[in-house]
Design an enzyme around this catalytic site. Sequence first.
Site, PDB file in Angstrom:
ATOM      1  N   CYS A 109       0.960  -0.988  -0.126  1.00  0.00           N
ATOM      2  CA  CYS A 109       0.063   0.152   0.020  1.00  0.00           C
ATOM      3  C   CYS A 109       0.908   1.256   0.077  1.00  0.00           C
ATOM      4  O   CYS A 109       2.217   1.039   0.209  1.00  0.00           O
ATOM      5  CB  CYS A 109      -0.885   0.022   1.292  1.00  0.00           C
ATOM      6  SG  CYS A 109      -2.354   1.335   0.932  1.00  0.00           S
ATOM      7  N   CYS A 165      -0.127   4.117   1.842  1.00  0.00           N
ATOM      8  CA  CYS A 165      -0.520   5.140   2.907  1.00  0.00           C
ATOM      9  C   CYS A 165       0.723   5.314   3.903  1.00  0.00           C
ATOM     10  O   CYS A 165       0.884   6.495   4.593  1.00  0.00           O
ATOM     11  CB  CYS A 165      -1.969   4.559   3.497  1.00  0.00           C
ATOM     12  SG  CYS A 165      -1.869   3.176   4.214  1.00  0.00           S
ATOM     13  N   CYS A 185      -3.867   6.245  -0.093  1.00  0.00           N
ATOM     14  CA  CYS A 185      -3.396   4.979  -0.455  1.00  0.00           C
ATOM     15  C   CYS A 185      -3.135   4.996  -2.028  1.00  0.00           C
ATOM     16  O   CYS A 185      -2.827   4.187  -2.711  1.00  0.00           O
ATOM     17  CB  CYS A 185      -4.417   3.974  -0.108  1.00  0.00           C
ATOM     18  SG  CYS A 185      -4.724   3.624   1.497  1.00  0.00           S
ATOM     19  N   LYS A 219     -12.531  -4.520   1.290  1.00  0.00           N
ATOM     20  CA  LYS A 219     -12.025  -3.538   2.528  1.00  0.00           C
ATOM     21  C   LYS A 219     -12.904  -2.580   2.510  1.00  0.00           C
ATOM     22  O   LYS A 219     -13.141  -1.724   1.810  1.00  0.00           O
ATOM     23  CB  LYS A 219     -10.597  -3.207   2.285  1.00  0.00           C
ATOM     24  CG  LYS A 219     -10.114  -2.504   3.310  1.00  0.00           C
ATOM     25  CD  LYS A 219      -8.406  -2.167   3.030  1.00  0.00           C
ATOM     26  CE  LYS A 219      -7.974  -1.504   3.987  1.00  0.00           C
ATOM     27  NZ  LYS A 219      -6.585  -1.019   3.650  1.00  0.00           N
ATOM     28  N   ARG A 265      -3.890   2.872  12.341  1.00  0.00           N
ATOM     29  CA  ARG A 265      -3.350   4.058  11.847  1.00  0.00           C
ATOM     30  C   ARG A 265      -2.379   4.850  12.626  1.00  0.00           C
ATOM     31  O   ARG A 265      -1.215   5.381  12.256  1.00  0.00           O
ATOM     32  CB  ARG A 265      -4.555   5.120  11.331  1.00  0.00           C
ATOM     33  CG  ARG A 265      -5.224   4.506  10.123  1.00  0.00           C
ATOM     34  CD  ARG A 265      -6.049   5.329   9.506  1.00  0.00           C
ATOM     35  NE  ARG A 265      -7.022   4.394   8.704  1.00  0.00           N
ATOM     36  CZ  ARG A 265      -8.088   4.830   8.287  1.00  0.00           C
ATOM     37  NH1 ARG A 265      -8.612   6.202   8.560  1.00  0.00           N
ATOM     38  NH2 ARG A 265      -8.744   4.259   7.493  1.00  0.00           N
ATOM     39  N   ARG A 291     -11.047   7.984   3.509  1.00  0.00           N
ATOM     40  CA  ARG A 291     -10.484   7.051   2.613  1.00  0.00           C
ATOM     41  C   ARG A 291     -11.972   6.359   1.859  1.00  0.00           C
ATOM     42  O   ARG A 291     -12.066   5.304   1.291  1.00  0.00           O
ATOM     43  CB  ARG A 291      -9.802   5.664   3.248  1.00  0.00           C
ATOM     44  CG  ARG A 291      -8.578   6.177   3.700  1.00  0.00           C
ATOM     45  CD  ARG A 291      -7.695   4.767   3.967  1.00  0.00           C
ATOM     46  NE  ARG A 291      -6.669   4.872   4.778  1.00  0.00           N
ATOM     47  CZ  ARG A 291      -5.710   5.684   4.818  1.00  0.00           C
ATOM     48  NH1 ARG A 291      -5.455   6.449   3.787  1.00  0.00           N
ATOM     49  NH2 ARG A 291      -4.687   5.419   5.828  1.00  0.00           N
ATOM     50  N   LYS A 331     -12.152  -7.409   5.149  1.00  0.00           N
ATOM     51  CA  LYS A 331     -11.540  -6.741   6.236  1.00  0.00           C
ATOM     52  C   LYS A 331     -12.593  -5.571   6.624  1.00  0.00           C
ATOM     53  O   LYS A 331     -12.805  -4.913   5.684  1.00  0.00           O
ATOM     54  CB  LYS A 331     -10.296  -6.312   5.690  1.00  0.00           C
ATOM     55  CG  LYS A 331      -9.590  -5.404   6.785  1.00  0.00           C
ATOM     56  CD  LYS A 331      -8.240  -4.890   6.216  1.00  0.00           C
ATOM     57  CE  LYS A 331      -7.746  -3.875   7.265  1.00  0.00           C
ATOM     58  NZ  LYS A 331      -6.656  -3.085   6.680  1.00  0.00           N
ATOM     59  N   SER A 378      -7.179  -4.030  14.061  1.00  0.00           N
ATOM     60  CA  SER A 378      -6.729  -3.386  15.521  1.00  0.00           C
ATOM     61  C   SER A 378      -7.705  -2.827  16.234  1.00  0.00           C
ATOM     62  O   SER A 378      -7.861  -3.157  17.444  1.00  0.00           O
ATOM     63  CB  SER A 378      -5.783  -2.271  14.767  1.00  0.00           C
ATOM     64  OG  SER A 378      -6.609  -0.992  14.034  1.00  0.00           O
TER      65      SER A 378
HETATM   66  C1  PBG Z   1      -3.270   0.074   4.759  1.00  0.00           C
HETATM   67  C2  PBG Z   1      -3.944  -0.750   5.776  1.00  0.00           C
HETATM   68  C3  PBG Z   1      -4.837  -0.401   6.900  1.00  0.00           C
HETATM   69  C4  PBG Z   1      -4.998  -1.642   7.608  1.00  0.00           C
HETATM   70  C5  PBG Z   1      -4.174  -2.622   6.859  1.00  0.00           C
HETATM   71  N1  PBG Z   1      -3.651  -1.977   5.854  1.00  0.00           N
HETATM   72  C6  PBG Z   1      -5.384   0.862   7.582  1.00  0.00           C
HETATM   73  C7  PBG Z   1      -6.087   1.553   6.387  1.00  0.00           C
HETATM   74  O1  PBG Z   1      -6.537   1.085   5.410  1.00  0.00           O
HETATM   75  O2  PBG Z   1      -6.536   2.774   6.872  1.00  0.00           O
HETATM   76  C8  PBG Z   1      -5.721  -1.913   8.990  1.00  0.00           C
HETATM   77  C9  PBG Z   1      -5.385  -2.818   9.944  1.00  0.00           C
HETATM   78  C10 PBG Z   1      -5.837  -2.701  11.222  1.00  0.00           C
HETATM   79  O3  PBG Z   1      -6.711  -1.845  11.496  1.00  0.00           O
HETATM   80  O4  PBG Z   1      -5.450  -3.707  11.703  1.00  0.00           O
HETATM   81  N2  PBG Z   1      -4.114   0.777   3.759  1.00  0.00           N
END
Ligand code: PBG
Length: 321
Positions: A120, A122, A130, A195, A205, A217, A248, A274
Amino acid sequence: MPFPAERPRRLRDNPSLRDLLRETRVLPEDLIYPIFIVPGKGVRRPIASLPRQSHLSPDKAAAFAEGFHRDGGRALLLFGIPDHKDELGGSGAEPDGPVQLAIREIKDRVPELLVMTDVCLCEYTSHGHCGVLEGGRVLNDPTLGLLAAQALSHAKAGADLVAPSDMMDGRVGAIREALDQNGFPHIPIMSYSVKYASAFYGPFREAAQSSPKEGDRKGYQMDPANIREAVREAELDLEEGADIIMVKPAGPYLDVVREIRLLTERPLAAYQVSGEYVMLNAAADIRAFDYKAAALESLVCIKRAGADLILTYLVPEFLSW
Ligand code: PBG
């Protein structure tokens, strides 16, 4: 066969019989552990937003990987936090970036351990989006080459699998083509196909220092209210050659996991993100429930819904249990 002829409790009273009849089991080989790689040497810094998780430099990641593998761990997913960011996130594709170095060190020390990488922009862009940002919009097609370059650099460093998480249209195809044309036709892609634009990524983040400086996003990640769109996203990634499809977050989206399970025979992963992990911890901290019991239940439910693989911050604890 109504009561009293059929008594489902007959099969539940005896713990050994219950064990025999359990439909779903979570095994170490179902789990993938996300870790955060920072530049430098000898760094192991606890992450304030994620209990018991640390920022690791490549050498510390390799040392961790050794013990993790000894304890039964099978797979890691690497996130990178670079020391410099720019508009286009170019540091994500540098051969001596933290992720690339960590892949090499881990594969040197523990070749059998699967090393997967999150692909990614970001974490690497100065604006935290991203993709390529122009006039407040994230441009899709100009982002594809940058993602493909990053994925290729991971493969060159020795990654076993790449996992694009950006949600740009067409990126699975672009990464597949780049891998195929550069001698990596054997490297699989696990796509974050479905996602959502989720509040549950909050603690991540902070851990990955990847919050967008402006905006959100929602222009590329999905609306939590939608499920037909999830099917379409998964179908497109399957057409583009995704080897593993991911949904996800996991826990609040088990209906989506089920829906995609019924759509494809290809392996399905779900990411317990997370915020889900922090909720378990926070609730256990106020003694709302037993941490281990709730954590194990959360994993078995994700697998029961149809996931073959689960990405979760619980892996080291799971192995110790
Ligand atoms: C990157 C990414 C994210 C997560 C995994 N890859 C954050 C987002 O999209 O903002 C989140 C993982 C988590 O919250 O554990 N794009």
